[in-house]
Design a protein around this motif. Structure first.
Motif, PDB file in Angstrom:
ATOM      1  N   GLN A 553       0.821  -1.214   0.000  1.00 38.43           N
ATOM      2  CA  GLN A 553       0.000   0.000   0.000  1.00 38.43           C
ATOM      3  C   GLN A 553       0.854   1.263   0.000  1.00 38.43           C
ATOM      4  OE1 GLN A 553       0.271  -1.987   2.683  1.00 38.43           O
ATOM      5  NE2 GLN A 553       1.022  -0.677   4.319  1.00 38.43           N
ATOM      6  N   GLU A 554       2.140   1.150   0.354  1.00 40.98           N
ATOM      7  CA  GLU A 554       3.009   2.324   0.414  1.00 40.98           C
ATOM      8  C   GLU A 554       3.602   2.692  -0.940  1.00 40.98           C
ATOM      9  OE1 GLU A 554       3.176   4.084   3.185  1.00 40.98           O
ATOM     10  OE2 GLU A 554       1.856   2.596   4.090  1.00 40.98           O
ATOM     11  N   VAL A 578      -4.693  -1.396   2.958  1.00 46.64           N
ATOM     12  CA  VAL A 578      -4.920  -0.005   2.578  1.00 46.64           C
ATOM     13  C   VAL A 578      -5.283   0.854   3.781  1.00 46.64           C
ATOM     14  CG1 VAL A 578      -5.494  -0.471   0.168  1.00 46.64           C
ATOM     15  CG2 VAL A 578      -7.281  -0.583   1.895  1.00 46.64           C
ATOM     16  N   THR A 581      -2.044   2.738   4.957  1.00 44.29           N
ATOM     17  CA  THR A 581      -1.292   3.575   4.019  1.00 44.29           C
ATOM     18  C   THR A 581      -0.841   4.855   4.703  1.00 44.29           C
ATOM     19  OG1 THR A 581      -2.567   2.706   2.164  1.00 44.29           O
ATOM     20  CG2 THR A 581      -1.338   4.744   1.803  1.00 44.29           C
ATOM     21  N   GLY A 586       0.732   6.783  -1.663  1.00 39.30           N
ATOM     22  CA  GLY A 586       0.374   5.381  -1.589  1.00 39.30           C
ATOM     23  C   GLY A 586      -1.041   5.089  -2.038  1.00 39.30           C
ATOM     24  N   ARG A 588      -4.980   4.200  -2.151  1.00 39.20           N
ATOM     25  CA  ARG A 588      -6.268   4.367  -1.476  1.00 39.20           C
ATOM     26  C   ARG A 588      -7.145   3.154  -1.709  1.00 39.20           C
ATOM     27  NH1 ARG A 588      -7.523  10.306  -3.807  1.00 39.20           N
ATOM     28  NH2 ARG A 588      -6.676   9.225  -5.636  1.00 39.20           N
ATOM     29  N   LYS A 737      -1.918  11.674   6.170  1.00 37.51           N
ATOM     30  CA  LYS A 737      -2.149  10.266   6.514  1.00 37.51           C
ATOM     31  C   LYS A 737      -1.794   9.989   7.972  1.00 37.51           C
ATOM     32  CE  LYS A 737      -3.283   8.555   2.406  1.00 37.51           C
ATOM     33  NZ  LYS A 737      -4.504   7.768   2.154  1.00 37.51           N
TER      34      LYS A 737
END
Length: 772
Positions: A553-554, A578, A581, A586, A588, A737
């Motif tokens: 996810q990164e 996700v 993240t 990254g 979504r 984030k």
């Protein structure tokens, strides 16, 4: 097939009062298992020695005087070296379990281990955990046991059986004596209760049904493994690599498997898993290491990371390369031997446009542009000297001009040979060049400001996908490779000439099967043979048979482009969550990241059970997740922790006075385990200074320390017995984030969590407020 028949534990074991003695029966069962395990290790030792001997023999064979024999020797040596590596890697915990099955009237026992072993008659003694016959060990459940009567876990220390844990699926088929030997707790929970060591352990003895489904999924296509914290998705993916190499060795042995992790610390953390499963031909690399010759560990700020990860960087880099393919503002003039040579600007433009029209990468197209201008300069020189030129004269004159420093400087200024490193270094240091390229890509001045930096700045992880993209745009002109090939050919001829002289002096020119070429080949030093993993890791253009991406996810859109170049078949295992993240570039959603590359041709497996995080800690994490990503569901924990999470408010004494004592007391509570102090990015130096005895870098060796101070990004994918989370409000607000980072930080703990705060607790942590 030679299988050990099921044996009952001794029945005549009783206490002094005549009642059955379960402890004595268990000791007898341990002796029985020890005898078998000792036999297995003896067989392993025999096979290792045979592999060593075969390897020594291959190295000493000498090639028998011709190229084919040398090739055969190298192949044999490579095979034996791989076999020896696999046999050496399974020493620890060789056999970890057995299943008793209803195979006929008496039943049969299958021992399961890290590698398959057979006796001299080629009958199985130990079943490889990846083999189909071993699958019931993992797949059997109380609701669906199949024909498994009992599953037994064996716990080894070195080569000694020190414990047994049993799970019974059909009690009616067990004798009273067998029932008396049923001891221990579930092997999975026992493993979870052990302290962390700074290295990830394998789960080969405790694979759960949902993890087994991931591990044994088919090779083709893209598999997404979506799993929250503690679901075992990382270690399941590593076991999947071992399973695929075992099941599809013919397909994967030549191309290998690439495992991409979030950072070098994480790769060190997982580094022991695959060798312990008997596999070594796997390349482990972080995103910052996927371009050979570059190892980037520095992390960009949030604005720069978002820009560098944007797919529009492809257009920016394309424009930057075109900006380096120039024509002079006026006619091209070069002074050679007191003579000023001239080429019209229109001629330069036509030459440049023709080179671009070839649609070849920058460096590969450069010779066309350069050669055309050299010929034009040669014609002008000949005209000034009044010398007519035929085609051969023209080639010679152009070649002579190419050796002139002034000519080379002038041509390099118009169409320079570029490396990816030079392109990016000069681009990011030049605001005007950045803005020109950014306009072509639809990026504004704020994006240029985020990218601009002084020349000589260290490479960041976000730069590496851009270097890879630049390498594709630039290509190579091939001159270096051609020069190396010519040099190698010259060395070969010299070696054969010398070998011919040796044969003549020794009077061996008439010896059958021995000529100068064969003698030179025999004595040529090729250096140590390289494994598939070593060759693949050194070649940016290597195509892998399968790629596993962890903490996927990164990855930014640009990082995905880099990874996918290495697996054109799109045979991938994508592992992540996700909900965790943290990168502004990254994912979504998995579809957003994967659909541009694989369309809808990917499948998903979800891991829903948290085996690592106690329910009490996970409840706090679930509150955070509900606040920042209400559409995401946290995994369900299967165990409770003995110590509830707590919040600790720091008063006037401050962090510097509070943290040392707190960390010392937490270390005393966890004994031999590991502790992490997780902090906002901006406070890492401050907290590290307050804890001088703790490791304070993201270097892999930091995990050997009992305590380590890390940012949340540095802690991705890791786990610790105790976590001291400092300044949750700072983590929450440090980036868009930040809420996801807070969720990640909380779920790194396997036993104890302490949240240290100076002001009020953030609202998502209100559950902890009552305990202050």
């Amino acid at each position: 097939m030679h299988l050990r028949q099921t044996e009952s534990a001794p029945a005549a074991v009783a206490s002094p009062d005549g009642a059955p003695d379960p402890d004595a029966a268990r000791r007898a069962a341990l002796r029985t298992e020890q005898d078998y395990v000792t036999w297995l290790y003896a067989r392993l030792d025999v096979l290792r020695e045979r592999a060593r001997e075969a390897l020594r023999e291959a190295h000493g064979r000498g090639g028998a005087g011709h190229r084919q024999a040398a090739i055969e020797r190298e192949v044999t040596a490579d095979e034996q070296a791989r076999l020896l590596a696999r046999l050496s890697g399974v020493e620890r915990g060789l056999c970890f379990g057995r299943i008793d099955r209803r195979d006929g009237a008496d039943g049969a026992t299958y021992y399961i281990g890290r590698a398959g072993l057979r006796d001299e008659e080629y009958e199985p003694l130990l079943i490889d955990w990846r083999a189909p016959a071993a699958r019931p060990f993992y797949a059997a459940t109380p609701n669906s046991p199949g024909d498994v009567v009992r599953r037994r876990h064996l716990h080894l220390r070195d080569r000694r059986v020190v414990g047994i844990d049993d799970e019974v699926f059909d009690l009616d088929r067990m004798s009273d004596t067998d029932r008396a030997t049923l001891v221990g707790e579930a092997a999975l929970l026992a493993a979870l209760r052990r302290g962390r060591t700074g290295r990830m352990g394998d789960i080969v003895a405790t694979i759960q049904t949902e993890q087994d489904r991931v591990i044994r999924s088919g090779l083709p296509g893209t598999l997404v493994v979506q799993g929250g914290p503690g679901t075992g998705k990382t270690v399941a993916a590593l076991h999947r690599a071992a399973y695929l190499l075992y099941t599809h060795r013919d397909t994967l042995a030549r191309r290998g498997i690439l495992i991409v992790g979030p950072n070098t610390t994480f790769l060190r953390y997982i580094g022991d898993v695959l060798p312990s499963l008997g596999e070594t031909d796997v390349v482990l690399a972080s995103v910052g290491e996927l371009v050979p010759g570059v190892t980037a560990t520095a992390v960009d700020g949030h604005e720069a990371a978002a820009v560098k990860g944007d797919r529009r960087m492809v257009a920016l880099l394309t424009a930057a390369v075109r900006d380096r393919q120039r024509v002079p503002d006026a006619d091209l003039t070069v002074e050679v031997d007191d003579m000023v040579l001239r080429v019209g600007r229109d001629v330069c433009r036509r030459a440049r446009d023709a080179a671009r029209a070839s649609r070849r990468p920058h460096n590969a197209a450069r010779p066309r542009y350069v050669n055309e201008l050299l010929r034009a300069l040669a014609r002008d020189q000949a005209a000034r000297l009044g010398r007519p030129l035929d085609e051969e004269d023209l080639r010679y004159a152009a070649g002579a001009l190419a050796e002139e420093p002034a000519v080379r400087t002038a041509l390099d200024a118009l169409w320079p040979p570029l490396t990816p490193q030079r392109l990016l270094r000069e681009l990011f240091a030049d605001r005007a060049a950045l803005r020109s390229a950014a306009r072509a890509a639809g990026l504004d001045d704020a994006c240029c400001d985020a990218l601009h930096r002084p020349a000589g700045s260290p490479w960041t992880v976000g730069d590496v996908p851009l270097l890879d993209e630049a390498a594709e745009l630039l290509g190579e002109d091939g001159s270096a490779a051609r020069a190396a090939a010519r040099a190698a050919e010259r060395r070969r001829r010299e070696e054969e000439w010398y070998a011919q002289g040796v044969l003549e002096i020794a009077g061996l020119t008439e010896t059958a099967g021995l000529d100068a070429a064969a003698l030179a080949e025999r004595h040529r030093d090729r250096g140590p043979g390289r494994t598939t993993a070593e060759r693949a890791g050194a070649d940016r253009r290597w195509v892998y048979g399968h790629v596993i991406v962890d903490e996927a996810q990164e990855l930014s859109a640009m990082a995905w482009r880099m990874v996918l170049r290495r697996v054109p078949t799109r045979s991938m295992t994508v592992v992540g969550d996700v909900a965790q993240t943290g990168s502004p570039a990254g994912a979504r959603s998995w579809g957003e990241m994967l659909d541009p590359h694989v369309g809808g041709r990917w499948r998903e497996e979800r891991l829903l059970v948290n085996y690592r995080t106690p329910a009490e800690i996970m409840a706090v994490a679930a509150d955070v997740l509900a606040a920042v990503a209400p559409a995401q569901e946290p995994p369900e924990s299967v165990r409770s922790g003995g110590t509830p999470p707590r919040a600790l408010r720091v008063g006037e004494e401050g962090l510097a006075e509070t943290l040392p004592g707190l960390v010392a007391s937490e270390l005393a509570e966890i004994g031999e385990g590991r502790l992490a102090v997780l902090v906002p990015d901006a406070r890492h130096a401050e907290v590290a200074a307050a804890l001088p005895d703790a490791a304070a870098t993201a270097a892999p060796a930091a995990l050997d320390s009992p305590a380590v101070v890390l940012t949340v990004t540095q802690a991705k994918g890791l786990e610790f017995d105790a976590v001291v989370l400092v300044d949750p409000a700072g983590i929450l607000t440090q980036s868009p984030k930040g809420g996801h980072d807070l969720y990640v930080a909380i779920t790194r703990a396997t036993r104890r969590l302490t949240v240290v705060h100076e002001g009020d607790l953030p609202a998502p942590l209100s559950r902890l407020a009552a305990g202050e």
